[in-house]
Design a protein around this motif. Structure first.
Motif, PDB file in Angstrom:
ATOM      1  N   GLU A  89      40.364  51.875  46.948  1.00 37.88           N
ATOM      2  CA  GLU A  89      39.293  50.895  46.748  1.00 37.88           C
ATOM      3  C   GLU A  89      39.814  49.493  46.452  1.00 37.88           C
ATOM      4  OE1 GLU A  89      39.619  53.879  45.256  1.00 37.88           O
ATOM      5  OE2 GLU A  89      38.988  53.791  43.147  1.00 37.88           O
ATOM      6  N   ASP A  90      41.129  49.327  46.322  1.00 38.83           N
ATOM      7  CA  ASP A  90      41.708  47.997  46.187  1.00 38.83           C
ATOM      8  C   ASP A  90      41.905  47.332  47.547  1.00 38.83           C
ATOM      9  OD1 ASP A  90      43.795  49.334  43.605  1.00 38.83           O
ATOM     10  OD2 ASP A  90      42.008  48.083  43.338  1.00 38.83           O
ATOM     11  N   THR A  91      41.658  48.063  48.610  1.00 37.36           N
ATOM     12  CA  THR A  91      41.801  47.508  49.953  1.00 37.36           C
ATOM     13  C   THR A  91      40.838  46.353  50.160  1.00 37.36           C
ATOM     14  OG1 THR A  91      42.573  49.599  50.894  1.00 37.36           O
ATOM     15  CG2 THR A  91      41.566  48.007  52.410  1.00 37.36           C
ATOM     16  N   ALA A  92      41.375  45.207  50.556  1.00 37.62           N
ATOM     17  CA  ALA A  92      40.561  44.008  50.731  1.00 37.62           C
ATOM     18  C   ALA A  92      41.448  42.864  51.212  1.00 37.62           C
ATOM     19  CB  ALA A  92      39.890  43.613  49.422  1.00 37.62           C
ATOM     20  N   VAL A  93      40.815  41.771  51.566  1.00 37.34           N
ATOM     21  CA  VAL A  93      41.538  40.519  51.753  1.00 37.34           C
ATOM     22  C   VAL A  93      41.575  39.828  50.392  1.00 37.34           C
ATOM     23  CG1 VAL A  93      41.593  38.279  52.887  1.00 37.34           C
ATOM     24  CG2 VAL A  93      40.814  40.296  54.146  1.00 37.34           C
ATOM     25  N   TYR A  94      42.769  39.445  49.981  1.00 37.23           N
ATOM     26  CA  TYR A  94      42.966  38.811  48.676  1.00 37.23           C
ATOM     27  C   TYR A  94      43.120  37.309  48.861  1.00 37.23           C
ATOM     28  CZ  TYR A  94      43.265  43.242  46.261  1.00 37.23           C
ATOM     29  OH  TYR A  94      42.944  44.463  45.722  1.00 37.23           O
ATOM     30  N   TYR A  95      42.348  36.559  48.077  1.00 40.97           N
ATOM     31  CA  TYR A  95      42.328  35.115  48.160  1.00 40.97           C
ATOM     32  C   TYR A  95      42.827  34.493  46.863  1.00 40.97           C
ATOM     33  CZ  TYR A  95      39.219  35.821  52.169  1.00 40.97           C
ATOM     34  OH  TYR A  95      38.687  36.205  53.363  1.00 40.97           O
ATOM     35  N   CYS A  96      43.624  33.467  47.014  1.00 37.24           N
ATOM     36  CA  CYS A  96      44.081  32.645  45.903  1.00 37.24           C
ATOM     37  C   CYS A  96      43.145  31.443  45.809  1.00 37.24           C
ATOM     38  CB  CYS A  96      45.513  32.213  46.202  1.00 37.24           C
ATOM     39  SG  CYS A  96      46.204  30.969  45.128  1.00 37.24           S
ATOM     40  N   ALA A  97      42.864  30.989  44.581  1.00 38.11           N
ATOM     41  CA  ALA A  97      41.965  29.859  44.407  1.00 38.11           C
ATOM     42  C   ALA A  97      42.404  29.007  43.221  1.00 38.11           C
ATOM     43  CB  ALA A  97      40.534  30.351  44.196  1.00 38.11           C
ATOM     44  N   ALA A  98      42.083  27.717  43.299  1.00 41.00           N
ATOM     45  CA  ALA A  98      42.419  26.767  42.240  1.00 41.00           C
ATOM     46  C   ALA A  98      41.151  26.120  41.704  1.00 41.00           C
ATOM     47  CB  ALA A  98      43.368  25.694  42.777  1.00 41.00           C
ATOM     48  N   SER A  99      41.110  25.959  40.382  1.00 47.02           N
ATOM     49  CA  SER A  99      39.919  25.418  39.740  1.00 47.02           C
ATOM     50  C   SER A  99      40.252  24.217  38.875  1.00 47.02           C
ATOM     51  CB  SER A  99      39.267  26.498  38.861  1.00 47.02           C
ATOM     52  OG  SER A  99      38.220  25.950  38.098  1.00 47.02           O
ATOM     53  N   VAL A 100      39.427  23.164  38.998  1.00 45.49           N
ATOM     54  CA  VAL A 100      39.579  22.005  38.124  1.00 45.49           C
ATOM     55  C   VAL A 100      38.626  22.090  36.943  1.00 45.49           C
ATOM     56  CG1 VAL A 100      40.303  20.574  40.059  1.00 45.49           C
ATOM     57  CG2 VAL A 100      37.906  20.589  39.372  1.00 45.49           C
ATOM     58  N   SER A 101      37.898  23.202  36.878  1.00 46.95           N
ATOM     59  CA  SER A 101      36.922  23.373  35.809  1.00 46.95           C
ATOM     60  C   SER A 101      37.587  23.399  34.442  1.00 46.95           C
ATOM     61  CB  SER A 101      36.153  24.676  36.018  1.00 46.95           C
ATOM     62  OG  SER A 101      35.361  24.970  34.895  1.00 46.95           O
ATOM     63  N   ARG A 102      36.843  22.952  33.425  1.00 49.01           N
ATOM     64  CA  ARG A 102      37.344  23.012  32.058  1.00 49.01           C
ATOM     65  C   ARG A 102      37.257  24.406  31.466  1.00 49.01           C
ATOM     66  NH1 ARG A 102      37.353  17.733  29.305  1.00 49.01           N
ATOM     67  NH2 ARG A 102      37.027  16.157  30.884  1.00 49.01           N
ATOM     68  N   VAL A 103      36.549  25.314  32.146  1.00 46.85           N
ATOM     69  CA  VAL A 103      36.560  26.718  31.726  1.00 46.85           C
ATOM     70  C   VAL A 103      37.978  27.216  31.919  1.00 46.85           C
ATOM     71  CG1 VAL A 103      35.659  29.028  32.173  1.00 46.85           C
ATOM     72  CG2 VAL A 103      34.163  27.034  32.387  1.00 46.85           C
ATOM     73  N   SER A 104      38.519  27.836  30.906  1.00 49.32           N
ATOM     74  CA  SER A 104      39.960  28.039  30.885  1.00 49.32           C
ATOM     75  C   SER A 104      40.497  28.938  31.993  1.00 49.32           C
ATOM     76  CB  SER A 104      40.381  28.586  29.527  1.00 49.32           C
ATOM     77  OG  SER A 104      39.721  29.809  29.258  1.00 49.32           O
ATOM     78  N   ALA A 105      39.869  30.042  32.266  1.00 44.63           N
ATOM     79  CA  ALA A 105      40.321  30.940  33.330  1.00 44.63           C
ATOM     80  C   ALA A 105      39.075  31.508  33.993  1.00 44.63           C
ATOM     81  CB  ALA A 105      41.204  32.059  32.767  1.00 44.63           C
TER      82      ALA A 105
END
Length: 125
Positions: A89-105
């Motif tokens: 069930e971990d099978t998938a396309v994995y995407y990396c993303a970058a956030s400028v939000s002040r929410v920490s993670a």
């Protein structure tokens, strides 16, 4: 502006491990929170893991806690996702993303500003 390129996807048997990485180009990588999301066919993109700009805090989806580890190397502008004890069930396309939000993670895709093209991870049962 940040460009993100994922690598390291592939085919692995259930119970095995795989490490996917994301290389970032552009300025101010060290100021962005980074996240990994995944999307299986016919499903919505879902949160997997995130890490603060300084690497001090992380968030994980319940489904991957204890199995996946996110890390970053600001000196090399990289973020990685170590995946252990993989399941079908971990099978998938994995995407990396970058956030400028002040929410920490951030755990919400809408808070991310830049996305990679994705890398396929297939876990055979």
């Amino acid at each position: 502006q940040v460009q993100l390129v994922e690598s390291g996807g592939g085919l692995v048997q259930a119970g095995g491990s795989l490490r996917v990485s994301c290389a970032a180009s552009g300025s101010n990588f060290g100021s962005y929170a980074m996240g990994w999301f995944r999307q299986a066919p016919g499903t919505e993109r879902q949160f997997v893991a995130a890490i603060t700009w300084n690497g001090e805090r992380t968030n994980y989806a319940d489904s991957v806690k204890g199995r996946f580890t996110i890390s970053r190397g600001n000196a090399k502008n990289t973020v990685s996702l170590q995946m252990n004890s993989l399941k079908a069930e971990d099978t998938a396309v994995y995407y990396c993303a970058a956030s400028v939000s002040r929410v920490s993670a951030p755990m919400t895709s809408g808070l991310y500003n830049y996305w990679g093209q994705g890398t396929q991870v297939t876990v055979s049962s």
